[in-house]
Scaffold this motif. Sequence first.
Motif, PDB file in Angstrom:
ATOM      1  N   GLU A  88      28.831  14.805 -12.493  1.00 39.35           N
ATOM      2  CA  GLU A  88      28.264  14.616 -11.159  1.00 39.35           C
ATOM      3  C   GLU A  88      28.838  15.722 -10.273  1.00 39.35           C
ATOM      4  O   GLU A  88      30.046  15.986 -10.356  1.00 39.35           O
ATOM      5  N   PRO A  89      28.044  16.351  -9.415  1.00 36.54           N
ATOM      6  CA  PRO A  89      28.588  17.445  -8.589  1.00 36.54           C
ATOM      7  C   PRO A  89      29.785  17.022  -7.735  1.00 36.54           C
ATOM      8  O   PRO A  89      30.661  17.835  -7.467  1.00 36.54           O
ATOM      9  N   MET A 109      22.137  13.141  -9.909  1.00 34.70           N
ATOM     10  CA  MET A 109      22.080  14.531 -10.378  1.00 34.70           C
ATOM     11  C   MET A 109      23.326  14.850 -11.200  1.00 34.70           C
ATOM     12  O   MET A 109      24.440  14.542 -10.809  1.00 34.70           O
ATOM     13  N   ARG A 123      23.767  26.461  -7.023  1.00 34.40           N
ATOM     14  CA  ARG A 123      24.631  27.629  -7.144  1.00 34.40           C
ATOM     15  C   ARG A 123      23.764  28.889  -7.256  1.00 34.40           C
ATOM     16  O   ARG A 123      23.536  29.410  -8.346  1.00 34.40           O
ATOM     17  N   VAL A 181      32.493  21.423 -10.708  1.00 33.74           N
ATOM     18  CA  VAL A 181      31.432  22.426 -10.882  1.00 33.74           C
ATOM     19  C   VAL A 181      31.842  23.797 -10.349  1.00 33.74           C
ATOM     20  O   VAL A 181      31.310  24.821 -10.781  1.00 33.74           O
ATOM     21  N   PHE A 232      25.292  18.033 -13.499  1.00 34.93           N
ATOM     22  CA  PHE A 232      25.324  19.493 -13.552  1.00 34.93           C
ATOM     23  C   PHE A 232      26.185  19.893 -14.746  1.00 34.93           C
ATOM     24  O   PHE A 232      27.258  19.325 -14.951  1.00 34.93           O
ATOM     25  N   PHE A 287      25.672  14.261  -3.451  1.00 37.98           N
ATOM     26  CA  PHE A 287      24.888  15.346  -2.845  1.00 37.98           C
ATOM     27  C   PHE A 287      24.218  16.129  -3.969  1.00 37.98           C
ATOM     28  O   PHE A 287      24.624  16.043  -5.133  1.00 37.98           O
ATOM     29  N   TYR A 336      23.539  19.733  -5.653  1.00 35.75           N
ATOM     30  CA  TYR A 336      24.385  20.926  -5.743  1.00 35.75           C
ATOM     31  C   TYR A 336      23.575  22.111  -6.253  1.00 35.75           C
ATOM     32  O   TYR A 336      22.851  21.995  -7.244  1.00 35.75           O
TER      33      TYR A 336
END
Lengths: 154, 289
Positions: free
Chosen positions: A19-20, A1, B10, A66, A3, B6, B8
């Motif tokens: 990446e988070p 994932m 918001r 983030v 972001f 993980f 995420y």
Amino acid sequence: MRFGVSITVNGARRKHEVEPRLLLVHYLRETLGLTGTNVGCDTSQCGACTVLLDGKAVKSCTMLAVQAEGASITTIEGLAKNGKLHPVQEAFREKHGLQCGFCTPGMVLTACHLLEKNPKPSDADIRHGLEGNLCRCTGYQNIVAAVKEAAARM
Amino acid sequence: MYSESFEYFRPKTLAEASALLKKHRGARVLAGGHSLLPAMKFRLATPKALVDIGAIKGLSGIAAKGKAIGIGATTVHAEVAASKLLQRSCPLLPETAAQIGDVQVRNRGTIGGSIAHADPAADYPTALVALGATVVVRGPRGERKIPAEDFFVDLFTTALKPGEIVTAVLVPVSGKGTGAAYLKHPHPASRYAVAAAAAVVDVANGVCSRASLVIGGVSATPVRVLKAQDALVGKKPDAASIGAAAAQVEALVPDPMGDVYASGEFRVHLASVLAKRALAAAFERAKKG
């Protein structure tokens, strides 16, 4: 994932997909190449990774990139203006407020935050205000002198 | 150090955050991250998803709410420490907040995060139990108000149910004749409390009418020293009655926590010394207040 983040660093808006789990300190050092911010203990104690987040001193090893979405960050690279050192940097140089230099970026930025809140700090105020920054060379005496000198100049 | 990967999120609203917590089993709430991120970096915590509540409006700030003061869950320690309203109306809380970690930690760590993490060496839990504070939480079934004393259940364990999020803490406004003090012996590196004591007392006509003494750092949750009340209430606060109250600490914790830094026995001893000093300071302040 991945972001998307949009963060203003030293006055310039930066946009990246990260990446988070990427820590702010690694974003600054590795994604942006701003290696003035150091990783010391990596456990929120030593303060070598301190940066200013919207003007407040924070430990960038204990924050996700983030989480800085929309924020404005100042690193040690962003303090000098037009080739002229910031008064706190100048005072650290003059009073020999550093030995190996590893803790210095964090010390300088925390000192900036301290002087912003308290322009005329006592020695005790300075020591208390720098509690979150450790100097393994134990050069605290000159660091306190440097912050006092900076206060007088600012 | 990198944590495990993980997902995420918001969210913009509490309802959305609650739904995300419910949908993603084992997801954790992220506020300032000063308890959770260090645990994740050591892989002591490996949540599959984080729900960052930092973008939810209205969760931060300090305001009077009738006879109480409400502190939003994402209010950072520095803001609590500097709050004029709290310094005037509930000085124990800013006194406690000012002793958490260091400047940088206080600029990021939040009151909601600290209590939801429920570290036995954290500062807020001890003070909040002594104050008789209330924790406000919101979850899929709406809002609940939990007395601080019931909120801390065990080591890193709270009364929060799945999907519930701490939204605020309510502390009572202290009246005339009330005095309070929070004292700790900080670990020199982490600044966590090796032992701590919070005292809240009321004095009327030179006689103690209420004494709330709570110690922290010695066991899984803050411990209320009930017998200290018996030793003080109805009596003149002096060295003898304060000493008798603080002496109850040593008898109270049968199996104190110890670690490589401080044995359980030493922690209890520290707590009893801090209890005596905190009570003395609280009574001194009650006289002036």
